[in-house]
Design a protein around this motif. Structure first.
Motif, PDB file in Angstrom:
ATOM      1  N   ALA A 153    -109.299 -60.550  37.835  1.00  0.00           N
ATOM      2  CA  ALA A 153    -110.567 -59.832  37.683  1.00  0.00           C
ATOM      3  C   ALA A 153    -110.876 -58.991  38.912  1.00  0.00           C
ATOM      4  N   ASN A 154    -111.455 -57.825  38.670  1.00  0.00           N
ATOM      5  CA  ASN A 154    -111.873 -56.925  39.744  1.00  0.00           C
ATOM      6  C   ASN A 154    -113.394 -57.010  39.872  1.00  0.00           C
ATOM      7  N   ILE A 155    -113.890 -57.592  40.943  1.00  0.00           N
ATOM      8  CA  ILE A 155    -115.324 -57.793  41.109  1.00  0.00           C
ATOM      9  C   ILE A 155    -115.908 -56.939  42.226  1.00  0.00           C
ATOM     10  N   THR A 156    -115.088 -56.132  42.858  1.00  0.00           N
ATOM     11  CA  THR A 156    -115.549 -55.310  43.969  1.00  0.00           C
ATOM     12  C   THR A 156    -116.030 -53.957  43.448  1.00  0.00           C
TER      13      THR A 156
ATOM     14  N   HIS B 136    -109.316 -63.670  44.695  1.00  0.00           N
ATOM     15  CA  HIS B 136    -110.747 -63.520  44.917  1.00  0.00           C
ATOM     16  C   HIS B 136    -111.325 -64.750  45.594  1.00  0.00           C
TER      17      HIS B 136
ATOM     18  N   ASP C 291    -126.047 -60.728  37.410  1.00  0.00           N
ATOM     19  CA  ASP C 291    -125.975 -59.515  36.611  1.00  0.00           C
ATOM     20  C   ASP C 291    -126.827 -59.738  35.368  1.00  0.00           C
TER      21      ASP C 291
ATOM     22  N   THR D  32    -117.315 -57.285  31.663  1.00  0.00           N
ATOM     23  CA  THR D  32    -116.006 -57.221  31.006  1.00  0.00           C
ATOM     24  C   THR D  32    -114.972 -58.092  31.711  1.00  0.00           C
ATOM     25  N   GLU D  33    -115.330 -58.675  32.838  1.00  0.00           N
ATOM     26  CA  GLU D  33    -114.389 -59.475  33.614  1.00  0.00           C
ATOM     27  C   GLU D  33    -114.611 -60.976  33.454  1.00  0.00           C
TER      28      GLU D  33
ATOM     29  N   ASN E 128    -117.793 -53.149  40.941  1.00  0.00           N
ATOM     30  CA  ASN E 128    -117.530 -53.037  39.516  1.00  0.00           C
ATOM     31  C   ASN E 128    -118.856 -52.929  38.770  1.00  0.00           C
ATOM     32  N   ASP E 129    -119.087 -51.777  38.106  1.00  0.00           N
ATOM     33  CA  ASP E 129    -120.331 -51.574  37.367  1.00  0.00           C
ATOM     34  C   ASP E 129    -120.295 -52.195  35.972  1.00  0.00           C
ATOM     35  N   SER E 130    -119.147 -52.682  35.555  1.00  0.00           N
ATOM     36  CA  SER E 130    -119.012 -53.322  34.232  1.00  0.00           C
ATOM     37  C   SER E 130    -118.474 -54.733  34.410  1.00  0.00           C
ATOM     38  N   LEU E 131    -119.159 -55.493  35.216  1.00  0.00           N
ATOM     39  CA  LEU E 131    -118.672 -56.826  35.551  1.00  0.00           C
ATOM     40  C   LEU E 131    -118.647 -57.758  34.351  1.00  0.00           C
TER      41      LEU E 131
END
Length: 267
Positions: free
Chosen positions: A122-125, A68, A75, A132-133, A127-130
């Motif tokens: 972490a997946n930040i692209t 990343h 958020d 959790t990352e 992602n509606d539940s950021l």
């Protein structure tokens, strides 16, 4: 919250250094500072300062986590407490040879609470539940800054050097979750062990001035793969410790020639 020292900063300016905590949070949150100066002699003084800053809730820095890139994210849904930084600094300032020379030395320690970092992979692209990352932990930064300046004579300028260390520790959420870097301390993305700046000016006659600036600093930490393996016909990378490597050191040399007249200044 910026965890590093005051980069390229005159070390004796404590009142500015203590509240310049803007690496990850720009002019957000509340802050306060207490500064005391003790005059030892006519040209000698000691500084003692305490600073605190609270970062606004909901901001964190999207830094390196595997592949990343760095960037910003906001958020407001994150159930996170605001980040906090408390710093204490003790400095010495002296002028010599009729104030032709100035020397200052400052030591500081900064404690950080609720530092936010991304989990590994972490997946930040999109992602509606950021929330959790990300995880929160603590940090620390400490070091010594030395600043020397020459005001008089044909050759004037200053030298500033900082020796510092900035680290984070981010535990997991419970049993079976070791956290980042196995729960051990690791270098912060802002960590620069060495930071050197040299600036000089020399007049060439009545209208011309030769100037030079040299900057040298340690490379920033990075998480790089140290091996690779093949699984199911796909080559996968095995990463080393978090921020266990560094990019090459940064250095720059600028030379200027300035001509000054009554009307204009040309460079």
């Amino acid at each position: 919250i910026d965890e590093g020292c005051a980069r390229q900063m005159q070390a004796h300016q404590l009142q500015h250094h203590l509240v310049r905590i803007g690496g990850a949070i720009e002019s957000t949150g509340a802050r306060r500072v207490i500064r005391l100066r003790f005059r030892l002699q006519e040209r000698l003084a000691a500084d003692l300062a305490f600073g605190e800053r609270l970062a606004a809730r909901g901001f964190f820095l999207v830094w390196q986590s595997g592949r990343h890139r760095s960037g910003w994210h906001e958020d407001r849904r994150q159930p996170r407490k605001p980040q906090r930084a408390d710093q204490v600094a003790l400095g010495y300032v002296g002028n010599f040879a009729g104030e032709a020379f100035e020397l200052s030395i400052e030591g500081y320690y900064k404690a950080l609470a609720r530092v936010t970092d991304l989990v590994d992979g972490a997946n930040i692209t999109l992602n509606d539940s950021l929330e959790t990352e990300i995880l929160q932990g603590r940090g620390r930064a400490y070091g010594v800054e030395v600043y020397a300046r020459r005001r008089a004579g044909k050759l004037t300028g200053w030298i500033s050097y900082t020796l510092s260390r900035t680290e984070r520790q981010v535990p997991g959420l419970g049993l079976g979750d070791p956290g980042l870097n196995g729960g051990k301390w690791y270098p912060s993305p802002y960590d620069r062990t060495h930071d050197l700046s040299v600036v000089g000016f020399h007049p060439l006659g009545r209208k011309w001035t030769l100037g030079s600036t040299f900057a040298l600093s340690s490379g920033l930490p990075a998480t790089l793969p140290n091996s690779r393996y093949q699984y199911g016909g796909v080559v996968l990378a095995e990463y080393g410790p978090r921020n266990g490597s560094r990019v090459p050191p940064y250095h720059r040399l600028d030379i200027t020639l300035t001509r000054t007249s009554r009307q204009k200044e040309w460079q």
